[in-house]
Design an enzyme around this catalytic site. Structure first.
Site, mmCIF file in Angstrom:
data_model
loop_
_atom_site.group_PDB
_atom_site.id
_atom_site.type_symbol
_atom_site.label_atom_id
_atom_site.label_comp_id
_atom_site.label_asym_id
_atom_site.label_seq_id
_atom_site.Cartn_x
_atom_site.Cartn_y
_atom_site.Cartn_z
ATOM 1 N N SER A 66 4.716 -7.981 6.145
ATOM 2 C CA SER A 66 4.720 -6.601 6.548
ATOM 3 C C SER A 66 3.700 -6.250 7.623
ATOM 4 C CB SER A 66 4.435 -5.739 5.306
ATOM 5 O OG SER A 66 3.139 -6.041 4.792
ATOM 6 N N SER A 87 2.228 -11.432 3.762
ATOM 7 C CA SER A 87 2.322 -10.510 4.900
ATOM 8 C C SER A 87 1.335 -10.712 6.038
ATOM 9 C CB SER A 87 2.181 -9.072 4.409
ATOM 10 O OG SER A 87 3.396 -8.656 3.864
ATOM 11 N N LYS A 138 -4.248 -2.646 10.583
ATOM 12 C CA LYS A 138 -2.959 -2.309 9.959
ATOM 13 C C LYS A 138 -3.054 -0.929 9.316
ATOM 14 C CE LYS A 138 0.338 -4.161 6.560
ATOM 15 N NZ LYS A 138 0.591 -5.235 5.588
HETATM 16 N N1 GLN Z 1 7.338 -9.903 1.891
HETATM 17 C C1 GLN Z 1 6.626 -9.699 0.675
HETATM 18 C C2 GLN Z 1 7.062 -8.418 0.027
HETATM 19 O O1 GLN Z 1 7.898 -7.779 0.577
HETATM 20 C C3 GLN Z 1 5.160 -9.717 0.920
HETATM 21 C C4 GLN Z 1 4.612 -8.400 1.297
HETATM 22 C C5 GLN Z 1 3.136 -8.443 1.482
HETATM 23 O O2 GLN Z 1 2.531 -9.501 1.474
HETATM 24 N N2 GLN Z 1 2.550 -7.270 1.623
HETATM 25 O O3 GLN Z 1 6.599 -8.046 -1.013
#
Ligand code: GLN
Length: 478
Positions: free
Chosen positions: A154, A178, A79
């Protein structure tokens, strides 16, 4: 060579029996990933020099009769919030579009020492903020299972790469879901280890007390192998744990008889959809395997989203302060004074979601509001952790959904941040408590969309989590 069907074991066998070399594999994997990328945009860029150099080392080791390591020749996607020396690391942001880090993340160093081939960097929501991968400055990722749908976020690019078969395993980052949510949307395995299990050195900070690096794979065993490689104390991250790292893959024997599983009432009450049916079916499978299932309660669950979006934004507002047009790469060409340059750089560089979070986070930390919001959110976090600690006095693991719904259509939720935040409802609790949790595929909806089941255990009990997920996965193969 059928790249999409490769496993870590199959690659090892092929290399040791001289069916192919790691260099052949790297070349073929890169060619395949590059040719497939136009379908999903899972990768932002590739790292052929790096992959080929490691492949050459693996081939040399095999030629000398040495053990080439547990990830020998395995194509790995990373990532793009995890830094790679000499290879662009953008965090999905215009602010870092040309940023080339001077060092490698510890997890990346460990992957390469184990023989893994870093083939490229994957697309993601800007600074890992999002649930659909639509917040990337470089365009969205498409779900390989249904191209008109999001891959989740994400870490959408990493999940899509593994689902598409262009990487055998991948690294993502999980702050509030994420890794697990995109794994569930794309039908692959995604693991969030215990907080501190994997070094965060080289993971670009979003919300430091919640950030985790975690593996994606097409099987529980491959995910367990990758976690074993990257886990363990690292002197570069003071929060990384001393706890010894068990040989996770060696513990997967399919035996789960007698384990006690908890089903949280609060997670299942509103879940009447196909997701609910699939989770209940999975619970039946565990019962047939000899697990004892009982209903449990995690009463603070209702406050988890509110608490997370205060703590995560507070930490993000501080962590993102470093992108000022002086350090790193992007600087606005407008403005005559230093404050104007800061304002314009950040105004032009950050996307809408990052700005929203910086504003929210700054607000909840400001004098007068700190006690009302931030402090209260921290207290709720303690209650959530206590709920889990109480539950694990009674049960060995918790089984739950990952997301209330399967992959949604691109564009469906972009204009409604609250609806987007609500999709994290089942993943955020585990993140706030810092416990290990993972998503394992448990079936498909009538439309053919994958659904993931979440398995959660107590701190550092990843072995039990993997054993349960693997035992379940075995029942799905037939
Ligand atoms: N969807 C969550 C957020 O927007 C989790 C993001 C993540 O785990 N990096 O914060």
């Amino acid at each position: 060579m059928d790249i999409p069907s490769l496993t870590i074991d199959a690659i090892r066998e092929g290399l040791l029996s001289r069916q192919f070399s790691a260099s052949d594999l790297a070349t073929e994997a890169l060619r395949f990933a590059e040719s497939e990328n136009s379908k999903t945009s899972a990768y932002l860029h590739f790292s052929p020099q790096r992959a080929l150099a490691t492949a050459q080392c693996v081939d040399d080791q095999i030629a000398r009769g040495e053990d080439p390591g547990p990830l020998a020749g395995v194509p790995v996607a990373i990532k793009d919030v995890i830094v790679t020396k000499g290879v662009r690391t953008t965090c999905g942001s215009k602010l870092l579009a040309n940023y080339i880090p001077p060092y490698d993340a510890t997890a990346v160093i460990r992957i390469e020492q184990a023989g893994g081939l870093v083939i490229g960097k994957t697309n993601c929501d800007e600074f890992a903020m999002g649930s659909s991968n639509e917040n990337s400055a470089f365009g969205p990722v498409r779900n390989p299972v249904a191209l008109d749908r999001v891959p989740g976020g994400s870490s959408g690019g990493s999940a899509a790469a593994v689902a598409q078969g262009t990487a055998v395993v991948a690294l993502g980052s999980d702050t509030g879901g994420s890794v697990r949510q995109p794994a569930s949307f794309c039908g692959v395995v995604g693991v969030t280890p215990t907080y501190g299990r994997v070094s965060r050195c080289g993971l670009t900070a979003f919300a430091s007390s919640l950030d985790h690096i975690g593996p994606f794979a097409r099987s529980v065993k491959d995910a367990a192998t990758l976690l074993r490689v990257i886990a363990g104390r690292d002197k570069c991250d003071a929060t990384s744990a001393e706890a010894p790292v068990p040989d996770y893959p060696a513990m997967l024997d399919g035996k789960v008889k007698g384990l006690k599983l908890g089903l949280p009432r609060e997670y299942l009450k509103g879940l009447t959809s196909e997701t609910g049916t699939l989770i209940h079916r999975a619970v039946d499978v565990f019962q047939r395997l000899g697990c004892e299932v009982r209903e449990i309660s995690l009463p603070a669950t209702d406050f988890a989203i509110a608490s997370y979006y205060i703590i995560a934004t507070a930490e993000a507002s501080s962590n993102l302060a470093r992108y000022d047009g002086v350090r790193y790469t992007f600087r606005s060409g407008h403005g005559d004074t230093l404050p104007e340059m800061y304002r314009n750089t950040r105004g032009e560089g950050f996307g809408a979601e990052c700005k929203r979070r910086i504003m929210l986070g700054t607000y909840v930390l400001s004098a007068g509001y700190y006690d009302a919001y931030y402090l209260k959110a921290q207290k709720v976090r303690a209650l959530i952790a206590r709920d889990f600690a109480n539950a694990f006095q009674e049960v060995d693991a918790i089984v739950a959904p990952v997301s209330p719904f399967p992959a949604f259509r691109l564009g469906e939720k972009v204009d409604d941040p609250i609806a987007m935040y609500l999709s994290d409802i089942y993943t955020i609790t585990g993140s706030l408590a810092g416990i290990p949790c993972m998503s394992v595929p448990c079936g498909k909806t009538a439309e053919g969309l994958p659904v993931g089941m979440q398995v959660l255990t107590g701190h550092f009990a990843e072995s039990t989590m993997f054993r349960l997920a693997d035992a379940f996965e075995r029942t799905q193969r037939t």
